[in-house]
Design an enzyme around this catalytic site. Sequence first.
Site, PDB file in Angstrom:
ATOM      1  N   ASP A 150       0.902  -1.223   0.068  1.00 37.01           N
ATOM      2  CA  ASP A 150      -0.079   0.196  -0.034  1.00 37.01           C
ATOM      3  C   ASP A 150       0.911   1.298   0.079  1.00 37.01           C
ATOM      4  OD1 ASP A 150      -2.318  -1.290  -0.047  1.00 37.01           O
ATOM      5  OD2 ASP A 150      -2.490  -1.491   2.189  1.00 37.01           O
ATOM      6  N   ARG A 169      -4.380   6.966  -2.036  1.00 39.30           N
ATOM      7  CA  ARG A 169      -3.189   6.854  -1.589  1.00 39.30           C
ATOM      8  C   ARG A 169      -2.671   7.732  -2.773  1.00 39.30           C
ATOM      9  NH1 ARG A 169      -2.920   3.745   2.702  1.00 39.30           N
ATOM     10  NH2 ARG A 169      -4.386   2.012   2.647  1.00 39.30           N
TER      11      ARG A 169
END
Length: 439
Positions: free
Chosen positions: A320, A395
């Site tokens: 991530d 993100r």
Amino acid sequence: MVWTSHPVKRLAGAIRAPGDKSCSHRALIFGGLAEGESRFSGLLEGDDVLRTGQAMEAMGATVTRTGPGSWDVTGVGAKGLSSPKGVLDFGNSGTGSRLLMGVMAGYDLTASLTGDASLCSRPMNRVLNPLRQMGLKDTAGPDGKLPFTLTGSKSLKAIRYAPPQASAQVKSAVLLAGLNAEGETVVAEAKATRDHTERMLQGFGATLSFRMAPGGVHEIALKGGQRLRGLDAEIPGDPSSAAFLIAAGLLSPQGDVLVEGVMSNPTRSGFYDVADLMGASLGADERGEAAGERLIDIHSGYAGLKGIHVPERLVASMIDEFPILAVLAAFATGETRVTGAEELRVKESDRIGAVVAMLRVNGVEVEETEDGFTVQGCGGRVPGGGLVETRHDHRIAMSALVMGTAAQKPVSVDDISMIDTSYPEFMSHMATLGADIRS
């Protein structure tokens, strides 16, 4: 709405890390399955997690917010989950939807699942295939994409499953189905993935066994028929969310950032390990434990970073964090290569393509490959000045806004609304550190 992050001279301050998203999902799910009541503090109240709570309520659990980050969950226990009356909408939550597919597989229920455009474009066959082997029925098409309907089974069969790609979500779905399967369910991993499911299941009273098979394969085994019991727990701080603040401190010429209560778990430490290899100035102090996880306070200050070839053994433990790592690589001296990260193609966006576009529009030389990217670092402040297409990926948005704090020119993003899925306090936390982000 376009938001712009303007360069600032200094980012400094102390921030309490938001609750870990992975652990927050699992807390609500396991609490909803358990006998009795569970109480959680520090739970992440992002949209993804809240939708998991709503799904558990729709299937019979009682989920109550008692204060900021504080939640009580009364589980269904032995009577089990029931069919929801309406469609379960998971929004953008891949974690919630995939874990609950595993849970639903072992109950006598039927449920229809959907999500937003991003989630409905993501592959689900990787989860459905092993669950089908165990006895799950579904209406998914050949591509396995949402929306579809699942029908669970009271006579689920245990299997031994070796996921073709490293995936904590697939592993977790199979183990959760195994709770109600006949026999011992085994997941065999060639590469270890985040282990929050195993740790938290044990906290709820489940018994799992761990063994090393020939060839270095990690096996996690769970016998069916186990019942969970309620748990009181503090949710540890999210290392993936903390990475944005830590990176901001590393890039600020007078950076002095402290992030408190961050979970330190070897299956989630890849970003910090890679930052250290690049020459980051990081400090860590022990803070205790929460929900069976070690906690640390992390301090970051400005460092002249150098490019590296990211070790492929660390990819799964930082899957991530690649967008914010790419930002560090852009400011570093020399070349940074990422390989073995093809999993990024099927995240909230095609993250390889999104990262490459984010850097290019801000004047950074970068090459896209099938399983990663190569960044030619600027050896200091990146040019900036670009408008980043976030592709509805939280993100990417947060990474671009961090980039803007230290670029030569402001960096803009086309949307920030999706940041609420994982880090609702991101904008206020960045402002506390001294960032200048405006619409």
